[in-house]
Design a protein around this motif. Structure first.
Motif, PDB file in Angstrom:
ATOM      1  N   SER A  60       0.821  -1.214   0.000  1.00 27.61           N
ATOM      2  CA  SER A  60       0.000   0.000   0.000  1.00 27.61           C
ATOM      3  C   SER A  60       0.852   1.260   0.000  1.00 27.61           C
ATOM      4  CB  SER A  60      -0.948   0.021   1.201  1.00 27.61           C
ATOM      5  OG  SER A  60      -1.927  -0.975   1.059  1.00 27.61           O
ATOM      6  N   VAL A  61       2.010   1.151  -0.602  1.00 27.15           N
ATOM      7  CA  VAL A  61       2.877   2.328  -0.727  1.00 27.15           C
ATOM      8  C   VAL A  61       3.340   2.453  -2.178  1.00 27.15           C
ATOM      9  CG1 VAL A  61       5.046   3.404  -0.009  1.00 27.15           C
ATOM     10  CG2 VAL A  61       3.674   2.125   1.658  1.00 27.15           C
ATOM     11  N   VAL A  81       3.622  16.554  -7.014  1.00 27.37           N
ATOM     12  CA  VAL A  81       3.759  15.789  -5.776  1.00 27.37           C
ATOM     13  C   VAL A  81       2.439  15.753  -5.007  1.00 27.37           C
ATOM     14  CG1 VAL A  81       4.856  15.720  -3.513  1.00 27.37           C
ATOM     15  CG2 VAL A  81       6.234  16.203  -5.544  1.00 27.37           C
ATOM     16  N   THR A  82       1.830  16.907  -4.851  1.00 20.85           N
ATOM     17  CA  THR A  82       0.592  16.909  -4.070  1.00 20.85           C
ATOM     18  C   THR A  82      -0.511  16.161  -4.817  1.00 20.85           C
ATOM     19  OG1 THR A  82      -0.211  19.006  -4.943  1.00 20.85           O
ATOM     20  CG2 THR A  82       1.206  19.113  -3.015  1.00 20.85           C
ATOM     21  N   VAL A  85       0.212  12.428  -4.200  1.00 23.18           N
ATOM     22  CA  VAL A  85      -0.081  12.024  -2.823  1.00 23.18           C
ATOM     23  C   VAL A  85      -1.591  11.980  -2.603  1.00 23.18           C
ATOM     24  CG1 VAL A  85       0.097  12.663  -0.397  1.00 23.18           C
ATOM     25  CG2 VAL A  85       2.084  12.907  -1.889  1.00 23.18           C
ATOM     26  N   ARG A  89      -3.864   8.566  -1.863  1.00 24.87           N
ATOM     27  CA  ARG A  89      -4.697   8.398  -0.671  1.00 24.87           C
ATOM     28  C   ARG A  89      -6.102   7.923  -1.017  1.00 24.87           C
ATOM     29  NH1 ARG A  89      -3.820   6.416   2.601  1.00 24.87           N
ATOM     30  NH2 ARG A  89      -5.429   7.252   3.938  1.00 24.87           N
ATOM     31  N   ASP A  94      -0.001   5.123   0.436  1.00 24.36           N
ATOM     32  CA  ASP A  94       0.858   6.213   0.858  1.00 24.36           C
ATOM     33  C   ASP A  94       1.977   6.382  -0.153  1.00 24.36           C
ATOM     34  OD1 ASP A  94       0.264   7.544   3.549  1.00 24.36           O
ATOM     35  OD2 ASP A  94      -0.224   5.445   3.926  1.00 24.36           O
ATOM     36  N   VAL A  95       2.738   7.438   0.032  1.00 19.38           N
ATOM     37  CA  VAL A  95       3.779   7.751  -0.945  1.00 19.38           C
ATOM     38  C   VAL A  95       5.144   7.862  -0.280  1.00 19.38           C
ATOM     39  CG1 VAL A  95       4.638   9.522  -2.521  1.00 19.38           C
ATOM     40  CG2 VAL A  95       2.209   8.902  -2.527  1.00 19.38           C
ATOM     41  N   LEU A  96       6.074   7.101  -0.806  1.00 23.90           N
ATOM     42  CA  LEU A  96       7.452   7.165  -0.348  1.00 23.90           C
ATOM     43  C   LEU A  96       8.199   8.072  -1.315  1.00 23.90           C
ATOM     44  CD1 LEU A  96       9.042   5.566   1.927  1.00 23.90           C
ATOM     45  CD2 LEU A  96      10.041   4.286   0.043  1.00 23.90           C
TER      46      LEU A  96
ATOM     47  N   LEU B  68       0.120  21.925   2.401  1.00 22.05           N
ATOM     48  CA  LEU B  68      -0.170  21.933   0.965  1.00 22.05           C
ATOM     49  C   LEU B  68      -0.239  23.337   0.402  1.00 22.05           C
ATOM     50  CD1 LEU B  68      -2.693  19.153  -0.045  1.00 22.05           C
ATOM     51  CD2 LEU B  68      -0.274  19.421  -0.530  1.00 22.05           C
ATOM     52  N   VAL B  95      11.695   8.299   3.352  1.00 23.20           N
ATOM     53  CA  VAL B  95      10.720   9.284   3.821  1.00 23.20           C
ATOM     54  C   VAL B  95       9.345   9.025   3.220  1.00 23.20           C
ATOM     55  CG1 VAL B  95      10.074  11.711   3.759  1.00 23.20           C
ATOM     56  CG2 VAL B  95      12.438  11.067   4.253  1.00 23.20           C
ATOM     57  N   LEU B  96       8.365   8.900   4.094  1.00 24.71           N
ATOM     58  CA  LEU B  96       6.982   8.758   3.664  1.00 24.71           C
ATOM     59  C   LEU B  96       6.345  10.139   3.734  1.00 24.71           C
ATOM     60  CD1 LEU B  96       5.195   6.175   3.025  1.00 24.71           C
ATOM     61  CD2 LEU B  96       4.150   6.609   5.241  1.00 24.71           C
ATOM     62  N   LEU B  97       5.754  10.571   2.640  1.00 24.46           N
ATOM     63  CA  LEU B  97       5.247  11.929   2.577  1.00 24.46           C
ATOM     64  C   LEU B  97       3.762  12.003   2.900  1.00 24.46           C
ATOM     65  CD1 LEU B  97       6.494  14.675   1.803  1.00 24.46           C
ATOM     66  CD2 LEU B  97       5.372  14.401  -0.411  1.00 24.46           C
TER      67      LEU B  97
END
Lengths: 342, 342
Positions: A60-61, A81-82, A85, A89, A94-96, B68, B95-97
């Motif tokens: 789940s990443v 990026v946003t 992410v 979700r 989740d995002v690494l 954000l 790092v998990l964002l």
DNA sequence: TTGAAAGCGCTACCAT
DNA sequence: ATGGTAGCGCTTTCAA
């Protein structure tokens, strides 16, 4: 920390039942479901991610690889990026975050360690060294951007060729016939990020098709770069009445330079910029722009990754069509009547 | 994918031996070590992150929570992010964002699921609702920024009070006595991000100590906001000869507005800005600035997290001292001799 | 200096 | 519709 067997005991069911109400992979009676959920809430139970990954081979990443200090505008990167992410979700992922400067090693590390289910890469280059490495990973990957050979690779990006054509079409529709392209910095071309050449290709092709007179120049950063670029454009295309600017960083100094030279936008010179909405409206003149749909591209990248994970067939490449947003930097051009002397 | 037992078999040792050469938690003979490493390289073995997390309760992942769309400048956020990711890598962590808009739930989710070893939070507010939640997590956390009550919480940030004092000291050293503060937008104050009030507090205190005449005004974004702010400053502090600008977004329109009004920087008005290096040098006038040491703060945040993880005692709060970098926006001020008529 | 083996907490198969 | 249980791949005691 309570475990799944604590929950099972509290609810008076077996571990597997708890697991199945959580995953929904098996029908469970409404009554049992309620009891289990109550126990989960009561105990404040959270499944252990590592245990789950070990048992299910699913993390789940998602890995997201971002460029650090390239000539790509930082706000645009942040928008991608946003978007990624946020989209991740919605799929309970989740995002690494990885940085591009870790190169191939970073990809192999997180993929090899089974830290992620899929990878999304930004800032892909023409002949990106990471692409062959991606093929060796057991996880699927999605590129934001296009390499030269995108065969068999999932790629998403704005259709830059079509975007260039739209920009020219828009200006041509306003009567402009002599149009210059202010391109990205030469470093971008050298680095081999293909959006630059895709845009330039679309520009050249559309110019010919529309019978326009055009020149194209890369533009170094800073005031100096803008000044040089404008000078060359004026020299090579006298009477230029419109600019297509595919260089976000150049926009502020460009407008400043034009103002300093008494060239009004849009009265003396029309401009179509390629940039995100917020920069287009944040400048002294609200610019007519071809939007960079970071949010949409990021969302599609995540969707594609999810489809790949679920073994669904997906189109290899997704080109997002351009959108021109009209604001205040484009005026209709009236051909000047050359006053013959005498 | 090879497992640790494949490696053990290939090297002719036990699983535990492989594990110990990897972790270094037990002395292993050089010879055995070499055989194991060779086997690892040969097989391309990567330990499974989930299995490792399950067995050791350690994930080698840090959570980073970023704001954000706040009034914090995007490039600055990005600098913190890259600093944290880079520093984390030096400790073999990823790092998990997370985004701030997930709020407390996001923290509880990743912490509860044991996805991370520690959390780093940006954009902390005066009475941040997330802080009580942090106390309930089994993982330690580090804040970038300061809440009102920082007792017992690990916090790192630029010393904004000292920064304000340094800015005033620098200008006072150049003979300025009438100095105005162009502050962040009112939204920042309202949101309760304490760096704004810490800066203002330091400003006011230092002004008094140095015997300066000052006014302070928040500044709304955009040209309009800058214009209003300047007008108020001129009205309340006639003869103002220097500005301290603690508002990155306001810088470009501010310089433009001054130029339009024929006020030269630094001849007619000196400026000290609080911003990262690259924005200070990217404007029409290279600004003398108090640096925002995003890289240093991010690095310290990670170090602090690592110390906490290792059970080491660490100072609860770390205030990074300011650095003023002189550039071209500060001139020495000579008191005007008021010419008496007649 | 090394090995054996008991879990870590969960999923998913095989039952019923 | 539900339960039992064998692993998933690793770390870390306990033993030698």
């Amino acid at each position: 920390m309570p475990t799944i067997s604590d929950v099972a005991r509290a609810a008076g069911v077996s571990m597997s039942t708890v697991s199945y109400v959580l995953s929904g992979r098996r029908p469970i009676s409404a009554e049992t479901q309620a009891r289990v959920k109550a126990a989960i809430a009561e105990l404040g139970y959270h499944p252990h991610a590592g245990a789950r990954a070990l048992a299910s081979s699913r993390t789940s990443v998602l890995a997201l690889v971002v460029p650090l200090r390239v000539d790509v505008s930082v706000p645009v990167i942040m928008q991608f990026v946003t978007a990624v992410v946020t989209a991740a979700r919605t799929y309970n992922h989740d995002v690494l975050l990885l940085t591009k400067d870790e190169g191939t090693a970073g990809l192999e590390r997180v993929a090899g360690a089974t830290m992620v289910d899929a990878l999304i890469l930004m800032d892909v280059e023409r002949d990106d060294v990471r692409i062959p490495a991606l093929g060796r990973l057991k996880q699927p990957s999605v590129l934001i951007g296009f390499p030269d050979d995108a065969a068999g690779i999932a790629c998403v990006d704005l259709d830059f060729a079509a975007t260039a054509a739209e920009c020219l079409g828009h200006l041509a529709g306003h009567g402009h016939t002599r149009i210059a392209l202010v391109g990205p910095s030469p470093a971008v071309y050298e680095r081999g990020t293909t959006y630059a050449s895709r845009f330039l290709g679309g520009f050249t092709e559309a110019a010919e098709r529309l019978g326009l007179e055009t020149v194209a120049h890369p533009c170094e950063p800073g005031v100096r770069g803008v000044r040089d670029c404008l000078a060359q454009i004026d020299a090579e295309l006298p009477g230029v009445s419109a600019l297509v600017v595919h260089n976000e960083e150049a926009l502020p100094p460009l407008l400043e330079e034009l103002r300093a030279n008494g060239r009004r936008v849009p009265q003396d010179l029309s401009i179509v910029a390629v940039c995100p909405r917020d920069v287009a409206v944040g400048l002294p003149v609200r610019l007519t722009s071809a939007d960079i749909p970071a949010h949409e591209v990021g969302t599609i990248a995540v969707e594609t990754a999810m489809n790949l994970l679920d073994g669904r067939r997906t189109p290899g490449t997704r080109l997002v069509p351009p959108t021109i947003i009209e604001r205040d930097s484009c005026a209709t051009h009236h051909e000047e009547i050359s006053a013959s002397p005498g």
